[in-house]
Write a protein that holds these residues in place. Structure first.
Motif, short mmCIF file in Angstrom:
data_model
loop_
_atom_site.label_atom_id
_atom_site.label_comp_id
_atom_site.label_asym_id
_atom_site.label_seq_id
_atom_site.Cartn_x
_atom_site.Cartn_y
_atom_site.Cartn_z
N UNK A 97 0.84 -1.20 0.00
CA UNK A 97 0.00 0.00 0.00
C UNK A 97 0.88 1.25 0.00
N UNK A 98 0.34 2.34 -0.51
CA UNK A 98 1.14 3.55 -0.68
C UNK A 98 1.65 4.09 0.65
N UNK A 99 0.91 3.91 1.73
CA UNK A 99 1.32 4.44 3.03
C UNK A 99 2.06 3.41 3.88
N UNK A 100 2.51 2.34 3.26
CA UNK A 100 3.18 1.27 4.00
C UNK A 100 4.50 1.75 4.58
N UNK A 119 8.36 -9.65 9.86
CA UNK A 119 8.07 -8.87 8.65
C UNK A 119 7.12 -9.63 7.73
N UNK A 120 7.30 -10.94 7.64
CA UNK A 120 6.41 -11.77 6.83
C UNK A 120 4.96 -11.58 7.24
N UNK A 121 4.73 -11.59 8.55
CA UNK A 121 3.36 -11.44 9.06
C UNK A 121 2.79 -10.07 8.71
N UNK A 122 3.59 -9.02 8.86
CA UNK A 122 3.12 -7.66 8.56
C UNK A 122 2.81 -7.51 7.07
N UNK A 123 3.70 -8.02 6.24
CA UNK A 123 3.51 -7.88 4.79
C UNK A 123 2.27 -8.64 4.35
N UNK A 124 2.10 -9.86 4.86
CA UNK A 124 0.93 -10.65 4.50
C UNK A 124 -0.36 -9.96 4.94
N UNK A 125 -0.30 -9.27 6.06
CA UNK A 125 -1.48 -8.60 6.60
C UNK A 125 -1.85 -7.35 5.82
N UNK A 126 -0.85 -6.60 5.34
CA UNK A 126 -1.12 -5.28 4.79
C UNK A 126 -0.99 -5.18 3.27
N UNK A 127 -0.32 -6.14 2.65
CA UNK A 127 -0.03 -6.03 1.22
C UNK A 127 -0.81 -7.06 0.41
N UNK A 128 -0.77 -6.91 -0.90
CA UNK A 128 -1.28 -7.92 -1.82
C UNK A 128 -0.12 -8.84 -2.18
N UNK A 129 -0.31 -10.14 -2.02
CA UNK A 129 0.81 -11.09 -2.15
C UNK A 129 0.42 -12.25 -3.05
N UNK A 130 1.36 -12.62 -3.92
CA UNK A 130 1.24 -13.84 -4.72
C UNK A 130 2.52 -14.63 -4.61
N UNK A 131 2.42 -15.95 -4.56
CA UNK A 131 3.59 -16.83 -4.41
C UNK A 131 3.57 -17.89 -5.50
N UNK A 132 4.75 -18.20 -6.04
CA UNK A 132 4.87 -19.24 -7.06
C UNK A 132 6.05 -20.15 -6.79
#
Length: 258
Positions: A97-100, A119-132
């Motif tokens: 997000x822009x205000x991250x 950090x993993x937990x924060x990013x998963x909570x606040x961002x859009x995430x895709x994994x491959x």
């Protein structure tokens, strides 16, 4: 000021962010060693926070430049696991997000395991995430470079929104989105750094699961990298199904442990 206990001073300082605050000016004149020690500790904390903010702003410069040109959904893409002898290569695509703001976020290799997990937990909570993922078999069939691309495309495909622009760590992928390849991008772009954390933690957790499935190799410890313990286990047990048969020394030991 002298009537305040040191613990009360420490509590007051936690609420202050400006060195020019009147309370701080008064505290500088407090001759008690405990008061000066509390002030020095607070000043060090303030300096660290400022340095982290400056670092974060520096790492956000690619994203800021793209936003100034109208981009809003900027996906950072990175992978983990090119070098190991076993396991998949894992890629992540992250739109912050822009205000991250997450102080201390950096290339996952520069972070402790505890930091990465937080950090993993924060990013998963606040961002859009895709994994491959690209499996060991796909790595052997395609080569590690093409397998990393495949994992990145899969991560991009699993994003819950379509990005306006891609920032990729030292790679270009066959995707229809505008993209920028950044050498050592995980240390230069905050979005790529976030992706590196997601990819690293996801892969590490996967290898911990593989340690239970294929005991004896120490996957939970070395995550598939060619450590002394791993090489010794290979000599004793031979490779297992998640070993990369195209990588030395496994390609010289054709027997597969089931």
């Amino acid at each position: 000021m002298e009537t305040l206990k040191i613990s009360e001073i420490e509590t007051r300082l936690q609420e202050i962010t400006n060195p020019s605050d009147p309370f701080v000016k008064k505290l500088r004149r407090d001759e008690r060693k405990g008061a000066q020690k509390a002030l020095e500790k607070w000043m060090r904390k303030l300096q660290k926070e400022r340095e982290q903010l400056e670092k974060f702003r520096e790492m956000a410069r690619f994203e800021d430049a793209l936003r100034s040109h109208g981009c809003r959904l900027i996906a950072g893409i990175d992978e983990a696991g090119r070098g190991p002898l076993a396991g998949p290569v894992v890629a992540a695509a992250v739109i912050l997000p822009e205000d991250f703001y997450l102080p201390g976020l950096n290339d996952s290799k520069q972070l402790s395991e505890k930091q990465r997990e937080a950090f993993f937990a924060r990013i998963q909570e606040e961002a859009l995430v895709g994994v491959g993922f690209a499996s060991a078999e796909e790595i052997d069939r395609l080569n590690i470079y093409e397998a990393a691309k495949k994992a990145m495309l899969a991560a991009l495909g699993h994003l819950p929104a379509s990005p306006d622009h891609l920032l990729i760590d030292a790679m270009e992928i066959p995707a229809s989105y505008p993209q920028t390849s950044i050498v050592k991008g995980d240390a230069k772009s905050i979005s790529i750094a976030a992706a590196s954390v997601i990819a690293k933690v996801t892969r590490d957790r996967y290898m911990q699961e593989m340690d239970e499935k294929y005991p004896g190799y120490g996957f939970a410890i070395h995550k598939g990298y060619g450590t002394k313990k791993h090489l010794e286990a290979l000599m004793k047990l031979g490779p297992c199904p998640i070993h990369r048969k195209s990588f030395a020394p496994i390609k010289d030991r054709p027997a597969i442990r089931r």
